[in-house]
Design an enzyme around this catalytic site. Structure first.
Site, mmCIF file in Angstrom:
data_model
loop_
_atom_site.group_PDB
_atom_site.id
_atom_site.type_symbol
_atom_site.label_atom_id
_atom_site.label_comp_id
_atom_site.label_asym_id
_atom_site.label_seq_id
_atom_site.Cartn_x
_atom_site.Cartn_y
_atom_site.Cartn_z
ATOM 1 N N CYS A 32 0.817 -1.214 0.000
ATOM 2 C CA CYS A 32 0.000 0.000 0.000
ATOM 3 C C CYS A 32 0.853 1.267 0.000
ATOM 4 O O CYS A 32 1.437 1.590 -1.024
ATOM 5 C CB CYS A 32 -1.030 -0.046 1.127
ATOM 6 N N HIS B 14 -3.705 -5.243 0.514
ATOM 7 C CA HIS B 14 -3.213 -5.645 1.840
ATOM 8 C C HIS B 14 -3.259 -7.158 2.007
ATOM 9 O O HIS B 14 -4.217 -7.704 2.541
ATOM 10 C CB HIS B 14 -4.042 -4.967 2.930
ATOM 11 N N GLU C 252 -1.531 -8.813 4.071
ATOM 12 C CA GLU C 252 -1.270 -9.160 5.484
ATOM 13 C C GLU C 252 -2.554 -9.356 6.286
ATOM 14 O O GLU C 252 -2.565 -10.012 7.328
ATOM 15 C CB GLU C 252 -0.405 -8.087 6.144
HETATM 16 N N1 LIG Z 1 -2.253 6.916 2.414
HETATM 17 C C1 LIG Z 1 -2.134 6.168 1.164
HETATM 18 C C2 LIG Z 1 -1.863 4.697 1.462
HETATM 19 C C3 LIG Z 1 -3.052 4.036 2.108
HETATM 20 C C4 LIG Z 1 -2.719 2.887 3.045
HETATM 21 O O1 LIG Z 1 -1.579 2.462 3.201
HETATM 22 N N2 LIG Z 1 -3.790 2.418 3.707
HETATM 23 C C5 LIG Z 1 -3.695 1.450 4.775
HETATM 24 C C6 LIG Z 1 -3.608 2.174 6.113
HETATM 25 C C7 LIG Z 1 -3.904 1.288 7.305
HETATM 26 C C8 LIG Z 1 -3.164 -0.063 7.267
HETATM 27 O O2 LIG Z 1 -1.924 -0.087 7.443
HETATM 28 O O3 LIG Z 1 -3.814 -1.102 7.028
HETATM 29 C C9 LIG Z 1 -3.394 6.317 0.319
HETATM 30 O O4 LIG Z 1 -4.413 6.768 0.877
HETATM 31 O O5 LIG Z 1 -3.360 5.954 -0.871
#
Ligand SMILES: N[C@@H](CCC(=O)NCCCC(=O)O)C(=O)O
Length: 262
Positions: A118, A226, A228
């Site tokens: 991400c 994600h 994970e």
């Molecule tokens: N801020 C960026 C990346 C979004 C992101 O990484 N979301 C997950 C956040 C919570 C987690 O770690 O699961 C965007 O908005 O594109």
């Protein structure tokens, strides 16, 4: 190679720098930590995002057998990719940016296994000279955000399909042409970084959702979704973290990783 007992690989995870009350903390989401321990069979080591305060990056990386870059609600600062200023009130993490954007090229050059998720995927794209759409849903692409009011299982549940590039690493890992993935991001790849090879695109708007570093000496993958999240329940995610762990164990053994990189 004789079955030589080896230590568990150490996976470095750069932290977010967050203001909690009156103090700043450096923190990492537990689901990433668990995926490293249970999915990759490795030991996670949280790296404070101190930027230059960490000293020589290559010297730091000698302590690790792999690096995981996590997601985060913060955005990469747009000046890093010559983008327009963020909307007022946007959450950034300049300490994390200054740590990971220097770390990424050094990790890849050293052949250290790298898995970026991400925000970590977006950092990788920027580190390789790419740029980001800051608001996908205002750029004529689909809305890739989660519903923050929904239960977590829905927020991290399947949201759309991605098409895996035939004969790509993810295609080989998945053994399928498509995957159903979750989607929790406002931003995404606008211009793909130099030397990055697309591994998956979103069905519907074609947004780049995964890439690898072309000609990387080791495992070097980024995913916008994600894996994970409850990875144990997802065969692809299990295989991904197992492959990441095997690449790190090969590093410990001093051998060439097998599996999807062979
Ligand atoms: N801020 C960026 C990346 C979004 C992101 O990484 N979301 C997950 C956040 C919570 C987690 O770690 O699961 C965007 O908005 O594109």
């Amino acid at each position: 190679m004789p079955n030589v007992p080896t230590r568990k690989p150490l996976i470095g995870i750069p932290a977010d720098r967050r203001l909690l009350g009156n103090h700043y903390f450096h923190c990492v989401g537990e689901k990433y930590i668990q995926a490293v321990v249970q999915g990759a069979g490795a030991l996670p080591v949280l790296i404070p995002s101190l930027g230059e305060g960490l000293g020589d990056m290559n010297e730091l990386l000698e302590n690790f057998d792999g690096i995981l870059l996590t997601g985060s609600p913060s955005n990469v600062e747009p000046y890093r990719y010559q983008g327009p200023a963020s909307a007022p009130g946007t959450l950034h993490d300049t300490h994390r940016d200054s740590t990971t954007l220097e770390m990424i090229p050094a990790v890849v050059a050293a052949g250290l296994p790298l898995l970026a998720i991400c925000r970590g995927f977006q950092e990788m794209n920027v580190a390789f000279g790419g740029s980001l759409w800051q608001n996908l849903h205002e750029a004529g692409l689909r809305d890739h955000r989660e519903d923050p009011q929904a239960p977590l299982d829905m927020q991290y549940g399947p949201a759309h399909e991605v098409e895996l590039v035939p004969e790509g690493l993810l295609h080989r890992l998945a053994g399928a042409a498509r995957l159903k993935v979750n989607s929790l991001h406002t931003q995404g790849v606008q211009r793909l970084g130099d030397g990055l090879e697309v591994e998956a695109r979103a069905v519907g708007d074609g947004l780049v959702e995964a890439f690898r570093v072309r000609n990387a000496p080791g495992f070097a993958l980024g995913l916008q979704w994600h894996p994970e999240w409850k990875f144990q329940d997802n065969p692809f995610s299990r295989a991904l973290f197992a492959a990441f762990g095997e690449a790190a164990r090969a590093r410990v053994r001093g051998s060439i990783p097998q599996g999807i990189y062979s």
